[in-house]
Design an enzyme around this catalytic site. Structure first.
Site, PDB file in Angstrom:
ATOM      1  N   GLN A  37       0.802  -1.228   0.000  1.00 31.12           N
ATOM      2  CA  GLN A  37       0.000   0.000   0.000  1.00 31.12           C
ATOM      3  C   GLN A  37       0.830   1.271   0.000  1.00 31.12           C
ATOM      4  OE1 GLN A  37      -2.677  -1.798   3.286  1.00 31.12           O
ATOM      5  NE2 GLN A  37      -4.014  -0.450   2.122  1.00 31.12           N
ATOM      6  N   ARG A  95       4.041   0.003  12.604  1.00 33.06           N
ATOM      7  CA  ARG A  95       3.707  -1.301  12.036  1.00 33.06           C
ATOM      8  C   ARG A  95       3.912  -1.259  10.526  1.00 33.06           C
ATOM      9  NH1 ARG A  95      -1.973  -4.199  11.069  1.00 33.06           N
ATOM     10  NH2 ARG A  95      -1.068  -6.055  10.112  1.00 33.06           N
ATOM     11  N   HIS A 140       0.850  -9.365   4.376  1.00 31.33           N
ATOM     12  CA  HIS A 140      -0.286  -8.437   4.314  1.00 31.33           C
ATOM     13  C   HIS A 140      -0.894  -8.534   2.902  1.00 31.33           C
ATOM     14  CE1 HIS A 140      -2.092  -4.821   6.496  1.00 31.33           C
ATOM     15  NE2 HIS A 140      -2.775  -4.897   5.370  1.00 31.33           N
ATOM     16  N   ASN A 185      -1.929 -10.901   8.214  1.00 29.22           N
ATOM     17  CA  ASN A 185      -2.904  -9.846   8.449  1.00 29.22           C
ATOM     18  C   ASN A 185      -4.273 -10.249   7.911  1.00 29.22           C
ATOM     19  OD1 ASN A 185      -3.553  -6.906   9.080  1.00 29.22           O
ATOM     20  ND2 ASN A 185      -4.191  -7.043   6.937  1.00 29.22           N
ATOM     21  N   GLU A 186      -5.257 -10.266   8.813  1.00 27.28           N
ATOM     22  CA  GLU A 186      -6.660 -10.420   8.444  1.00 27.28           C
ATOM     23  C   GLU A 186      -6.937 -11.618   7.533  1.00 27.28           C
ATOM     24  OE1 GLU A 186      -8.203  -6.730   6.969  1.00 27.28           O
ATOM     25  OE2 GLU A 186      -7.862  -5.683   8.849  1.00 27.28           O
ATOM     26  N   ASN A 326      -7.533  -5.903  14.533  1.00 29.08           N
ATOM     27  CA  ASN A 326      -7.880  -4.797  13.625  1.00 29.08           C
ATOM     28  C   ASN A 326      -9.383  -4.569  13.724  1.00 29.08           C
ATOM     29  OD1 ASN A 326      -5.257  -4.852  12.753  1.00 29.08           O
ATOM     30  ND2 ASN A 326      -5.727  -5.310  10.608  1.00 29.08           N
ATOM     31  N   TYR A 328     -12.598  -1.556  12.806  1.00 19.56           N
ATOM     32  CA  TYR A 328     -12.969  -0.260  12.233  1.00 19.56           C
ATOM     33  C   TYR A 328     -14.414   0.152  12.513  1.00 19.56           C
ATOM     34  CZ  TYR A 328      -8.616  -0.194   9.529  1.00 19.56           C
ATOM     35  OH  TYR A 328      -7.300  -0.166   9.165  1.00 19.56           O
ATOM     36  N   GLU A 394      -4.828  -2.057  14.125  1.00 16.93           N
ATOM     37  CA  GLU A 394      -5.361  -1.108  13.134  1.00 16.93           C
ATOM     38  C   GLU A 394      -6.679  -0.533  13.629  1.00 16.93           C
ATOM     39  OE1 GLU A 394      -5.892  -2.197   8.984  1.00 16.93           O
ATOM     40  OE2 GLU A 394      -4.094  -3.457   9.094  1.00 16.93           O
TER      41      GLU A 394
HETATM   42  C1  BGC Z   1      -6.416  -3.652   6.036  1.00 15.96           C
HETATM   43  C2  BGC Z   1      -5.655  -2.498   5.465  1.00 15.96           C
HETATM   44  C3  BGC Z   1      -6.618  -1.517   4.837  1.00 15.96           C
HETATM   45  C4  BGC Z   1      -7.538  -1.003   5.916  1.00 15.96           C
HETATM   46  C5  BGC Z   1      -8.452   0.125   5.505  1.00 15.96           C
HETATM   47  C6  BGC Z   1      -7.683  -3.239   6.742  1.00 15.96           C
HETATM   48  O1  BGC Z   1      -8.646  -4.219   6.535  1.00 15.96           O
HETATM   49  O2  BGC Z   1      -5.574  -4.426   6.855  1.00 15.96           O
HETATM   50  O3  BGC Z   1      -4.713  -2.976   4.571  1.00 15.96           O
HETATM   51  O4  BGC Z   1      -6.007  -0.500   4.152  1.00 15.96           O
HETATM   52  O5  BGC Z   1      -8.308  -2.086   6.346  1.00 15.96           O
HETATM   53  O6  BGC Z   1      -9.224  -0.178   4.428  1.00 15.96           O
END
Ligand code: BGC
Length: 491
Positions: A37, A95, A140, A185-186, A326, A328, A394
């Protein structure tokens, strides 16, 4: 009593929502990013092609602005500037991810690419000089393309062995540089999206079948890497290793038993699919039962969910030194069974998700700003898996305008950090790291360069990829300095 005191403190300061407490002394602040990224240099100095390079080059129509990660934020050349920004913000950790194909261009362990090794050595040297701890992800999402083309990627168990070999090489090469490791990751995004709904690379659509095969192989890959670390490197490295698992928080949409059960089921399919094998052993029972039953009803000769042997269950169980999370967003959940003939991961879960009308949200459809969801999730993790140290790896906020006065991003960080304080002080959660996504704008996968998530902007039309601080960078820097979120912090 503790709750009452905190309430009084909050009330006295006149800020109803923001926790006024100071973060504990051991609490660390950092930022996260990932090689594909930000690095760019997609084929530079011997780097091999990844499944994302491949997808973006062959199918630009799948990316919002038709662009790929060829140059991205150009951190391959500008890493010193990035580290200087991390230092200027007073952050404790950074990270980053190592690109498998920069170390082993084809993915196979036949040839180590020295310039690739040197790039990360230089980066670690720079971080060390800046007094910043590297937190390093080995995978990742950037599978070397030959492993996809020749072996079928994560659908082939031998890719788990190749990942383990790559991990062993990295542990050896960077033994002196890195103490905080992340294997993968994820995995849910890799499998349920990459091999299930076919959105992310390698864009294979086989939900409810191949995605579970991927889940099994990626758990084995993680466990193999963990055991290699444990057996061969832990003694000299003296560090820690875990897998990053991501999840939305699923809140029951009503207090009906069916909705409460549906929300727990959503958590088990989303987090537990990976968390249960690692922390408790084997798939969650609800996943085993639902997929078996729905497979039977749809006429499959056996469950679409592949089994683990007893030996594999024991091998995967316990492969963590901490929980890496992670997170959001949050969704509300109602129970809603899909017709059995509709094979698919989300149909297996059997839920309907929705958002409260008052919730604000960033871009991307799934971002909702619900800080209490993080707190509920942290409490759920403790209740489900025990009192384990949790590192947030994250958490962040996207917008589509790239606005420099990014007050919404500040509000997001403020709310989620306040939820961290609540979890620490009110719920006794052993939460020690907060890692924001992210410090500079980056290539956001299918969002290309149309989602902005950085506390610093990057000018993607400028060949120099100039960086500039957004308002949130200043806010975050002050917060880290004060170690709290309000004017008059409470010890
Ligand atoms: C991922 C990142 C991504 C972020 C925001 C996460 O799921 O690990 O790579 O950029 O979300 O979209």
């Amino acid at each position: 009593m503790k709750t009452f005191v905190a309430f009084l403190l909050t009330f006295a300061l006149g800020s109803a929502d923001i926790n006024p407490r100071v973060f504990p002394d051991n609490f660390k602040f950092g930022v996260a990013n990932a090689a594909p990224q930000i690095e760019g240099g997609w084929d530079e100095d011997g780097k091999g092609e990844t499944i994302w390079d491949h997808l973006a080059h062959r199918h630009p129509e799948k990316i919002a602005d038709g662009t790929g990660p060829d140059i991205a934020s150009d951190s391959y050349h500008k890493y010193k500037e990035d580290v200087a920004m991390v230092k200027a913000m007073g952050l404790d950790h950074y990270r980053l991810s190592i690109a498998w194909s920069r170390i082993l261009p084809t993915g196979y362990p036949d040839k180590v690419n020295q310039p690739g090794v040197q790039y990360y050595k230089n980066l670690f040297k720079e971080l060390k000089a800046a007094g910043v701890e590297p937190m390093v992800t080995l995978y990742h999402w950037d599978l070397p393309q030959p492993l996809q083309k020749e072996l079928g990627g994560w659908l082939n168990e031998s890719v788990a062995d190749l990942f383990a070999e790559y991990a062993r090489i990295c542990f050896g090469l960077f033994n002196d540089d890195v103490k905080l490791w992340i294997t993968i990751n994820e995995p849910k995004q890799v499998c349920q999206s990459g091999y299930g709904y076919g959105e992310l690379a390698p864009a294979i659509a086989s939900s409810g079948v191949d995605d579970y095969v991927c889940s099994r192989n990626i758990l084995l890959a993680h466990a193999k890497a963990y055991h290699i670390y444990d057996d061969e490197f832990r003694e000299t490295n003296k560090g820690r290793i875990a897998m990053v698992i991501d999840t939305i928080w699923y809140e029951p949409g009503s207090d009906s038993p069916a909705d409460i059960e549906a929300a727990e089921r959503a958590m088990q399919f989303n987090y537990g699919l990976y968390g249960h094998p690692v922390h408790i052993g084997n798939w969650p029972q609800v996943v085993i039962d639902r997929v078996a039953e729905r497979s039977r009803l749809a006429g499959y000769p056996k469950s679409r969910l592949p089994e683990f042997s007893k030996r594999e269950i024991d091998y995967i169980k316990g492969t963590y030194d901490y929980i890496a999370l992670n997170h959001y967003a949050t969704n509300m959940v109602n129970a809603s069974d899909a017709p059995v003939k509709d094979t698919g991961y989300w149909n297996d879960i059997g839920i309907l998700t929705w958002r409260q009308p008052q919730w604000t949200g960033g871009e991307g459809g799934w971002f909702t700003v619900v800080p209490w969801g993080l707190r509920s999730l942290l409490v759920w993790l403790k209740k489900t898996y025990g009192d384990i140290e949790i590192l947030i790896t994250e958490n962040g906020y996207p917008d589509k305008t790239g606005v420099m006065e990014d007050d919404d991003r500040i509000a997001y960080f403020e709310g989620y950090l306040s939820a961290c304080l609540d979890a620490i002080y009110e719920d006794g959660i052993n939460l020690t790291y907060y890692t924001a996504w992210t410090i500079i704008d980056d290539w956001e996968w299918l969002g290309g360069y149309t989602w902005f998530m950085g506390m610093h902007s990057v000018n993607f039309t400028d060949p120099g990829r100039a960086r500039a601080p957004r308002k949130s960078a200043g806010w975050f820097t002050d917060m880290v300095k004060k170690r709290c979120l309000v004017k008059n912090c409470v010890k």
